[in-house]
Design a protein around this motif. Structure first.
Motif, PDB file in Angstrom:
ATOM      1  N   SER A  12       0.826  -1.205   0.000  1.00 57.13           N
ATOM      2  CA  SER A  12       0.000   0.000   0.000  1.00 57.13           C
ATOM      3  C   SER A  12       0.864   1.260   0.000  1.00 57.13           C
ATOM      4  CB  SER A  12      -0.914  -0.004   1.228  1.00 57.13           C
ATOM      5  OG  SER A  12      -1.660   1.199   1.315  1.00 57.13           O
ATOM      6  N   LYS A  13       1.891   1.268   0.832  1.00 60.48           N
ATOM      7  CA  LYS A  13       2.780   2.424   0.901  1.00 60.48           C
ATOM      8  C   LYS A  13       3.555   2.597  -0.397  1.00 60.48           C
ATOM      9  CE  LYS A  13       3.376   2.594   5.920  1.00 60.48           C
ATOM     10  NZ  LYS A  13       2.857   3.978   6.056  1.00 60.48           N
ATOM     11  N   THR A  25       1.291   4.241  -2.970  1.00 62.50           N
ATOM     12  CA  THR A  25       1.154   5.669  -2.673  1.00 62.50           C
ATOM     13  C   THR A  25       2.395   6.433  -3.102  1.00 62.50           C
ATOM     14  OG1 THR A  25      -0.306   5.222  -0.784  1.00 62.50           O
ATOM     15  CG2 THR A  25       0.809   7.363  -0.838  1.00 62.50           C
ATOM     16  N   GLN A  44       2.893   9.487  -5.856  1.00 58.50           N
ATOM     17  CA  GLN A  44       3.515  10.753  -5.478  1.00 58.50           C
ATOM     18  C   GLN A  44       4.721  11.068  -6.361  1.00 58.50           C
ATOM     19  OE1 GLN A  44       4.311   9.995  -1.315  1.00 58.50           O
ATOM     20  NE2 GLN A  44       2.412  10.981  -0.663  1.00 58.50           N
TER      21      GLN A  44
END
Length: 242
Positions: free
Chosen positions: A122-123, A126, A130
């Motif tokens: 998940s990180k 993200t 970004q």
């Protein structure tokens, strides 16, 4: 270590014909990305006669070498540093979680290990989003700077060429075979001369952070093609565990 974002990438491929520019009223030609379309170029000065000499110029190098370009690109690099640090922090966090998984994974129960893997994935997703947003934002801002300088640099180049008897000046920003120019001698390159004229007319002083370099070429990495690219923040892309 100085941020890699200070090496801002800008690659251009264009051949400038003084006669053609004078007839069409175009100041210069340069590709623009879809994210930052080129503004209408400034009108070129009228040319009463065309010389016979052929010269070369690196429009990429010229834009970077102007005092205005060096000032604005250095300012943009500093502006982007907080975002770069933010992305690096996010990546460090992912690396820490991966290290935890690698060292403690066999000691975790199935649910705990699955949750850790899910957290890493998940990180990572993200961070990928970004990174893409940061690249696009930096590219758009770079394009704006380059196009603004290019609009003013075109008329300066045309006047210099006509005043000095040039009939054509070819852009050598890209190496052959991306550029049609296979070889040229330093004696026909007018990059520094045009930059010197531009700096004198602009009234912009050299940035205090670095000595005046005239036509010195900045440290950039050219993509294999045309257009304007951006070096992404130096964040290591970590693949989630399988």
């Amino acid at each position: 270590m100085k941020s890699k974002l200070t090496s801002i990438v800008l690659a251009m491929a264009c051949a400038i014909s003084v006669a053609a520019l004078a007839q069409t009223g175009s100041a210069a030609a340069a590709p623009a990305s879809a994210a930052a379309p080129a503004a209408s170029p400034a009108a070129a000065p009228a040319v009463s006669g065309v010389g016979t000499k052929v010269g070369t110029i690196s429009m990429e190098q010229a834009i970077f070498a102007t005092n205005e370009g060096r000032r604005d690109f250095e300012a943009l690099s500093k502006k982007l540093e907080p975002k770069q640090n933010e992305l690096k922090g996010a990546n460090d966090e992912i690396e820490s979680l991966k290290k935890q998984l690698n060292t403690q994974g066999d000691k975790l129960n199935e649910d705990a290990r699955a949750n850790l893997v899910k957290q890493i994935e998940s990180k990572q997703k993200t961070l990928d989003r970004q990174l893409q947003d940061a690249r696009e934002d930096a590219q758009n801002q770079q394009n704006e700077i380059a196009q603004r300088i290019l609009q003013k640099l075109g008329p300066v180049l045309i006047k210099y060429a006509t005043d000095n008897g040039f009939g054509m000046i070819v852009d050598t920003s890209q190496p052959w075979p991306q550029s049609p120019v296979v070889w040229w001698g330093e004696s026909v390159d007018v990059t520094k001369s045009v930059v010197d004229v531009y700096n004198a007319q602009s009234g912009v002083a050299p940035p205090p952070s670095s000595p005046s370099s005239g036509g010195a070429k900045p440290a950039v990495t050219k993509p294999a093609g045309t257009g304007t690219k951006t070096t992404p923040p130096p964040v290591k892309q970590a693949e989630p565990p399988k």
